[in-house]
Design a protein around this motif. Sequence first.
Motif, PDB file in Angstrom:
ATOM      1  N   GLU A 119       3.412   0.002  -2.526  1.00 32.18           N
ATOM      2  CA  GLU A 119       2.602   0.803  -1.684  1.00 32.18           C
ATOM      3  C   GLU A 119       2.207   2.066  -2.076  1.00 32.18           C
ATOM      4  O   GLU A 119       1.125   2.573  -1.770  1.00 32.18           O
ATOM      5  CB  GLU A 119       3.634   0.960  -0.103  1.00 32.18           C
ATOM      6  N   LEU A 120       3.094   2.670  -2.820  1.00 32.31           N
ATOM      7  CA  LEU A 120       2.838   4.108  -3.317  1.00 32.31           C
ATOM      8  C   LEU A 120       2.065   3.991  -4.602  1.00 32.31           C
ATOM      9  O   LEU A 120       0.754   4.618  -4.869  1.00 32.31           O
ATOM     10  CB  LEU A 120       4.191   4.911  -3.525  1.00 32.31           C
ATOM     11  N   CYS A 121       2.557   3.511  -5.792  1.00 27.48           N
ATOM     12  CA  CYS A 121       1.673   3.308  -7.133  1.00 27.48           C
ATOM     13  C   CYS A 121       0.472   2.549  -7.033  1.00 27.48           C
ATOM     14  O   CYS A 121      -0.254   2.791  -7.722  1.00 27.48           O
ATOM     15  CB  CYS A 121       2.683   2.853  -8.241  1.00 27.48           C
ATOM     16  N   VAL A 122       0.544   1.181  -6.466  1.00 32.07           N
ATOM     17  CA  VAL A 122      -0.631   0.541  -6.411  1.00 32.07           C
ATOM     18  C   VAL A 122      -1.644   0.884  -5.598  1.00 32.07           C
ATOM     19  O   VAL A 122      -2.759   0.993  -5.697  1.00 32.07           O
ATOM     20  CB  VAL A 122      -0.172  -0.957  -6.230  1.00 32.07           C
ATOM     21  N   TYR A 123      -1.314   1.075  -4.215  1.00 28.05           N
ATOM     22  CA  TYR A 123      -2.348   1.360  -3.181  1.00 28.05           C
ATOM     23  C   TYR A 123      -2.445   2.888  -2.994  1.00 28.05           C
ATOM     24  O   TYR A 123      -3.395   3.032  -2.222  1.00 28.05           O
ATOM     25  CB  TYR A 123      -1.605   0.533  -1.951  1.00 28.05           C
ATOM     26  N   THR A 124      -1.579   3.743  -3.340  1.00 27.76           N
ATOM     27  CA  THR A 124      -1.853   5.037  -2.814  1.00 27.76           C
ATOM     28  C   THR A 124      -2.196   5.994  -3.936  1.00 27.76           C
ATOM     29  O   THR A 124      -3.176   6.795  -3.944  1.00 27.76           O
ATOM     30  CB  THR A 124      -0.548   5.646  -2.137  1.00 27.76           C
ATOM     31  N   ILE A 125      -1.595   5.976  -4.991  1.00 24.60           N
ATOM     32  CA  ILE A 125      -1.922   6.954  -6.159  1.00 24.60           C
ATOM     33  C   ILE A 125      -3.082   6.486  -6.556  1.00 24.60           C
ATOM     34  O   ILE A 125      -3.523   5.168  -7.265  1.00 24.60           O
ATOM     35  CB  ILE A 125      -0.922   6.767  -7.461  1.00 24.60           C
ATOM     36  N   ASN A 174      -4.899   7.596  -9.603  1.00 22.48           N
ATOM     37  CA  ASN A 174      -5.409   7.513 -10.929  1.00 22.48           C
ATOM     38  C   ASN A 174      -4.223   6.653 -12.037  1.00 22.48           C
ATOM     39  O   ASN A 174      -3.229   6.939 -11.640  1.00 22.48           O
ATOM     40  CB  ASN A 174      -5.629   9.058 -11.540  1.00 22.48           C
ATOM     41  N   ASN A 175      -4.804   6.336 -13.032  1.00 23.05           N
ATOM     42  CA  ASN A 175      -3.940   5.515 -13.764  1.00 23.05           C
ATOM     43  C   ASN A 175      -2.918   6.234 -14.364  1.00 23.05           C
ATOM     44  O   ASN A 175      -1.599   5.782 -14.590  1.00 23.05           O
ATOM     45  CB  ASN A 175      -4.771   4.460 -14.969  1.00 23.05           C
ATOM     46  N   PRO A 176      -3.108   7.556 -15.088  1.00 24.76           N
ATOM     47  CA  PRO A 176      -2.174   8.244 -15.953  1.00 24.76           C
ATOM     48  C   PRO A 176      -0.938   8.413 -14.747  1.00 24.76           C
ATOM     49  O   PRO A 176       0.181   8.281 -15.634  1.00 24.76           O
ATOM     50  CB  PRO A 176      -2.911   9.401 -16.303  1.00 24.76           C
ATOM     51  N   GLU A 177      -1.335   8.964 -13.747  1.00 24.96           N
ATOM     52  CA  GLU A 177       0.001   9.138 -12.742  1.00 24.96           C
ATOM     53  C   GLU A 177       0.610   8.063 -12.465  1.00 24.96           C
ATOM     54  O   GLU A 177       2.011   8.147 -12.315  1.00 24.96           O
ATOM     55  CB  GLU A 177      -0.619  10.196 -11.612  1.00 24.96           C
ATOM     56  N   ARG A 178       0.080   7.091 -12.232  1.00 25.12           N
ATOM     57  CA  ARG A 178       0.596   5.864 -11.742  1.00 25.12           C
ATOM     58  C   ARG A 178       1.525   5.202 -12.868  1.00 25.12           C
ATOM     59  O   ARG A 178       2.552   5.020 -12.649  1.00 25.12           O
ATOM     60  CB  ARG A 178      -0.569   4.894 -11.351  1.00 25.12           C
TER      61      ARG A 178
END
Length: 311
Positions: A36-42, A44-48
């Motif tokens: 929910e956070l990393c895949v759907y909310t963040i 940009n890829n570097p932050e993710r």
Amino acid sequence: MAPSHALRCCKRALNWIPVLFINLVVGWSYYAYVVELCVYTIPNNPERISYLVLFHIFFTMFIWSYWKTIWSKPESPSKAFCLPRAEKELFEREEQAETQQEILKKVAKNLPVYTRTAGGAVRYCDHCQVIKPDRCHHCSTCEMVNNCVGFSNYKYFVLFLTYAALYCVVICATVIQYFLKFWTKVLPDTHAKFHVLFLFFVAALFFVSVLSLLGYHLWLVGKNRTTIEAFRAPVFANGPDKNGFSLGFKRNAAEVFGDQGKYWMFPVSSNLADGKPDPCVHGNNIQHTAEDSKENIEGGQTDSVKVENEQ
């Protein structure tokens, strides 16, 4: 016998409820953070990627120390703490408590046992029929599926609390910006909103509760006390002494975590039960050597009598 057996089975089942609850909460937190956070909310890829790497480091250490805590078997005392056959027969035939104590004192002279009951008697477990090693008590749950916390897994337990607190810190520190964006409606309402908001609240709540427990146990480690000794000082031949087992902060920590600092932060076996400890001085001025230590006999820590060390 049937009701008693059924009661024991129910007790075993109930002991799994906290384990299942923790696993469900941790499993949901993993889904909420990764999906929910990393895949759907963040966005940009570097932050993710950086969040995922950091999260999985602490998640792995947390789960590793947790499972080492609950699956490490409680240690048992060596056969040296059992009464010899002749003394055992005399002890069982004798009806006078004073005479029984004389038998126990005779056997205890050859054992590294220095603590006594509040009345000055040798500590004996009638259920297990052994002289209790120092700092041990009969544990009513160590035969259960679950585990009790004692010397054999105390390091893992402290690390579990440590990594649980750090796991919550990582979640709160990385989720808070998205928590605020959802809260102030900067981000649109999506299915991720509930998970992100609730994840922050749960992590913060668990952090406060775990941190207090961790601080208490770190204090116990520094003082070389068990939870029971923190409330009731151990009794020696010359009376109670709350610092009777303290060897100084550094050596107190080494008794739990081992004398090699490089292993302290990993849930691997490294405490003094796994090697030969240095000679130590007892708090009431009784000198011990590696062969005559209050903590070791026949190469193993005397933690339980089914009797687990009193953490």
